[in-house]
Design a protein around this motif. Structure first.
Motif, short mmCIF file in Angstrom:
data_model
loop_
_atom_site.label_atom_id
_atom_site.label_comp_id
_atom_site.label_asym_id
_atom_site.label_seq_id
_atom_site.Cartn_x
_atom_site.Cartn_y
_atom_site.Cartn_z
N ASN A 184 0.84 -1.19 0.00
CA ASN A 184 0.00 0.00 0.00
C ASN A 184 0.88 1.24 0.00
OD1 ASN A 184 -2.57 -1.29 0.09
ND2 ASN A 184 -2.23 -1.73 2.27
N PRO A 185 0.43 2.29 -0.68
CA PRO A 185 1.24 3.51 -0.67
C PRO A 185 1.38 4.07 0.74
CG PRO A 185 -0.92 3.89 -1.67
CD PRO A 185 -0.78 2.41 -1.51
N ASP A 186 2.58 4.47 1.08
CA ASP A 186 2.85 5.02 2.41
C ASP A 186 2.15 6.37 2.58
OD1 ASP A 186 4.59 5.17 4.94
OD2 ASP A 186 5.17 7.00 3.87
N ASN A 290 12.30 18.36 -9.66
CA ASN A 290 11.21 18.20 -8.71
C ASN A 290 10.37 17.02 -9.18
OD1 ASN A 290 9.88 18.92 -6.37
ND2 ASN A 290 8.57 20.45 -7.34
N LEU A 291 10.62 15.86 -8.60
CA LEU A 291 10.12 14.60 -9.17
C LEU A 291 9.45 13.74 -8.12
CD1 LEU A 291 9.99 12.51 -11.52
CD2 LEU A 291 12.29 11.78 -10.84
N ILE A 292 8.23 13.28 -8.43
CA ILE A 292 7.53 12.26 -7.65
C ILE A 292 7.56 10.98 -8.47
CG2 ILE A 292 5.34 11.55 -6.63
CD1 ILE A 292 4.62 14.55 -6.44
N ARG A 293 8.11 9.93 -7.90
CA ARG A 293 8.18 8.64 -8.62
C ARG A 293 7.27 7.62 -7.96
NH1 ARG A 293 13.37 5.60 -10.42
NH2 ARG A 293 11.77 4.63 -11.72
N ILE A 294 6.47 6.94 -8.78
CA ILE A 294 5.60 5.85 -8.33
C ILE A 294 6.03 4.59 -9.06
CG2 ILE A 294 3.24 5.01 -8.19
CD1 ILE A 294 2.32 7.96 -8.56
N ASP A 295 6.33 3.54 -8.30
CA ASP A 295 6.71 2.28 -8.93
C ASP A 295 6.44 1.13 -7.98
OD1 ASP A 295 8.48 0.08 -10.21
OD2 ASP A 295 8.65 1.74 -11.62
N ILE A 296 6.05 0.00 -8.54
CA ILE A 296 5.79 -1.19 -7.74
C ILE A 296 7.08 -1.87 -7.30
CG2 ILE A 296 5.69 -2.86 -9.64
CD1 ILE A 296 3.21 -4.06 -8.32
N GLY A 297 8.19 -1.52 -7.95
CA GLY A 297 9.47 -2.15 -7.64
C GLY A 297 10.36 -1.27 -6.79
N LEU A 309 9.42 9.40 -3.20
CA LEU A 309 9.30 8.05 -3.74
C LEU A 309 8.05 7.39 -3.16
CD1 LEU A 309 13.01 6.84 -3.35
CD2 LEU A 309 11.90 7.69 -5.44
N ILE A 310 7.22 6.81 -4.03
CA ILE A 310 6.01 6.10 -3.59
C ILE A 310 6.10 4.67 -4.09
CG2 ILE A 310 3.51 6.02 -3.65
CD1 ILE A 310 3.51 9.02 -4.25
N HIS A 311 6.32 3.76 -3.14
CA HIS A 311 6.46 2.34 -3.49
C HIS A 311 5.08 1.69 -3.43
CE1 HIS A 311 8.06 -1.89 -2.30
NE2 HIS A 311 7.84 -1.80 -3.60
N ALA A 312 4.47 1.52 -4.59
CA ALA A 312 3.11 0.98 -4.64
C ALA A 312 2.72 0.71 -6.07
CB ALA A 312 2.12 1.97 -4.01
#
Length: 526
Positions: A184-186, A290-297, A309-312
């Motif tokens: 789940n996203p933090d 200025n970067l928001i990264r979303i990745d399942i890995g 960083l969003i690990h989801a």
């Protein structure tokens, strides 16, 4: 007595597998003992590389893992290229192979198909490789593979079973099924991202292949923010025709200018690979500040710096962001105008020849709405990867990015057609690439896969010839003589026609679709 080979089939059924691609051999005979009595369909390619590519196409089109059965030694090495493509593009693929009897492994005794260390070799390309030595290990090995496919960045997995283990009793084993989900996203990461979003005035979204299943969530966030959405090749189709859609490669200067002008970039499911972001190898891509990264890995997130960083899973993370930013639209400074300007500039940037090739792909799309177009490394595919807006989420994929395996298109298209039988499937391939896997026409006929094979015949490897000329190298080896593709198709019992005028393509496509059988349309190109 139920043998391990028979139990394998029951376990695969329990995990939802309905199709396997493979060529039986003496080292996998025992795996086939239970197959004839099962509900699983077996498709026989003409080469094990085709088995892997079919599994890849099946997985991309369906969202479910593709499964291949191959023999030890040459069968498995023939499949490595397809596994490399799946690894590069994060495609869930399960390759199950035989291996020689346990007591012979690593001895160098000269057994048929013997390799010094088959599993060690596979560990270099697979996410993991596991050798089953006892019946009780098989359910856990399969559970680990399917959990990985559903909960993290997928790719190829290899399981090998020695010939002496295949016949062991397995009456008591049962499937280990788990509902392992992505993290789940933090909450803290989502809150931090929302603060950045609230402060931005020119946000931009980059969507990669990891966002293919998040089209609805992507649209909601883009509209909430008024943010243009740049799609890499593997994300095309997510926002077809939308005023915020920018279906153009980040390798183009116009798209890079759009990114540089943004005061915030949200990257969803993209690894920033050079084939998408630096396709001309000019080094002009600069990672946004200025970067928001979303990745399942998690491993992928660790490879490049980001502000948040969003690990989801992308869908869950985008949903959470929409909720966090609230119900009020955060209209950016002219998002639709920025997107329109980028689209116009990006298309104008590519050459007239490339624009004409994009028009060919658009003709296929417009003649066959919602078709799945599977591409090989050929000129119209390269052109459309630079700029093209597909009309079906997940319906545009090819091997001209990432690993870049020639011959991918025809077998992958067969896999896609079997995975989604109600979809029209078109394989767009060149005369050079088609010859890598040309015999899979027979597999298409056997499986009654109604793929329309469109062959762009420019009599050679013209993309490579151009690259040689561009750097002052006299072209060598780039003009292999093509066969008569129509006669070869007819030899397989498959309908075919040759077009010298691209204007006749719509009618030919309509005729091909009406047959509900595999067909070949050859386009001769000057």
């Amino acid at each position: 007595m139920t043998t391990l080979g028979e139990a394998l089939i029951s376990l695969l059924e329990a995990h939802g597998v309905d199709t396997v691609f493979g060529i039986p051999g003496v080292h996998t005979v025992e795996l086939y003992r239970g197959l004839a009595r099962s509900k699983i369909r077996h498709v026989t390619p003409r080469h094990e590389q085709g088995a892997g590519f079919m599994a890849d196409g099946y997985a991309r089109a369906s969202g479910r893992p593709g499964v291949a059965f191959v023999i030890t030694g040459p069968g498995l090495t023939n499949t490595i290229t397809a596994m490399g493509q799946a690894r590069a593009d994060s495609v869930p693929m399960l390759v199950i192979s035989g291996v020689n009897a346990t007591a012979t492994l690593g001895k160098g005794l000269g057994h048929l198909h013997e390799m010094p260390d088959q599993r060690g070799m596979m560990e270099k390309v697979a996410l993991f490789s596991y050798r089953v030595t006892e019946a009780g290990e098989l359910p856990g090995a399969l559970a680990r593979a399917f959990a990985l496919f559903s909960s993290s960045r997928p790719g190829p997995v290899h399981i090998e079973i020695p010939t002496d283990v295949m016949v062991k009793p397995a009456d008591t084993i049962a499937a280990l099924l788990s509902n392992v989900a992505p993290p789940n996203p933090d909450g803290a990461a989502i809150a931090s991202a929302a603060k950045l979003i609230a402060a931005s005035r020119r946000p931009l979204i980059l969507a990669g292949g990891g966002a293919k299943q998040a089209g609805v969530q992507l649209k909601h966030l883009a509209e909430r923010l008024g943010a243009p959405v740049v799609q890499t090749a593997n994300a095309r189709g997510l926002l077809h025709g939308h005023p915020l859609c920018v279906p153009a490669s980040p390798s183009l200067k116009a798209v890079r200018a759009l990114m540089a002008d943004a005061d915030l970039v949200i990257a969803a499911g993209t690894e920033f690979g050079p084939t998408d972001y630096d396709g001309y190898s000019d080094g002009g891509f600069v990672l946004p500040a200025n970067l928001i990264r979303i990745d399942i890995g998690a491993d992928q997130l660790a490879r490049r710096p980001a502000t948040v960083l969003i690990h989801a899973d992308c869908a869950a993370a985008l949903d959470a962001l929409v909720l966090e930013v609230g119900g009020t639209s955060l209209v950016s400074d002219g998002g639709q105008a920025r997107a329109a300007s980028a689209r116009q500039a990006a298309f104008a940037e590519i050459s007239p020849a490339l624009q004409a090739q994009v028009r060919v792909v658009e003709t296929i799309r417009d003649t066959l709405p919602s078709a799945i177009i599977v591409g090989d490394s050929t000129q119209p595919i390269y052109a459309a990867n630079l700029y093209y807006d597909h009309d079906r989420p997940g319906g545009w994929f090819n091997a001209a990015t990432g690993f870049g395996a020639l011959g991918y298109g025809p077998p992958a298209a067969i896999g896609a057609a079997l995975a989604v039988p109600d979809a029209t499937v078109v394989c767009l391939t060149g005369d050079g690439g088609f010859q890598f896997t040309l015999p899979e026409l027979g597999a298409a006929l056997d499986a009654q896969a109604p793929v329309i094979f469109v062959v762009w015949n420019n009599r050679g490897y013209r993309e490579i010839e151009t690259s040689m000329l561009d750097v002052g190298v006299e072209p060598v080896g780039v003009s292999p003589a093509p066969p008569d593709f129509c006669k070869l198709a007819e030899a397989y019992g498959i309908g075919a026609e040759r077009l010298a005028d691209i204007g006749l393509l719509p009618q030919a496509l309509e005729r091909a679709r009406a047959t509900a059988m595999p067909c070949v349309i050859e386009i001769t190109v000057d």
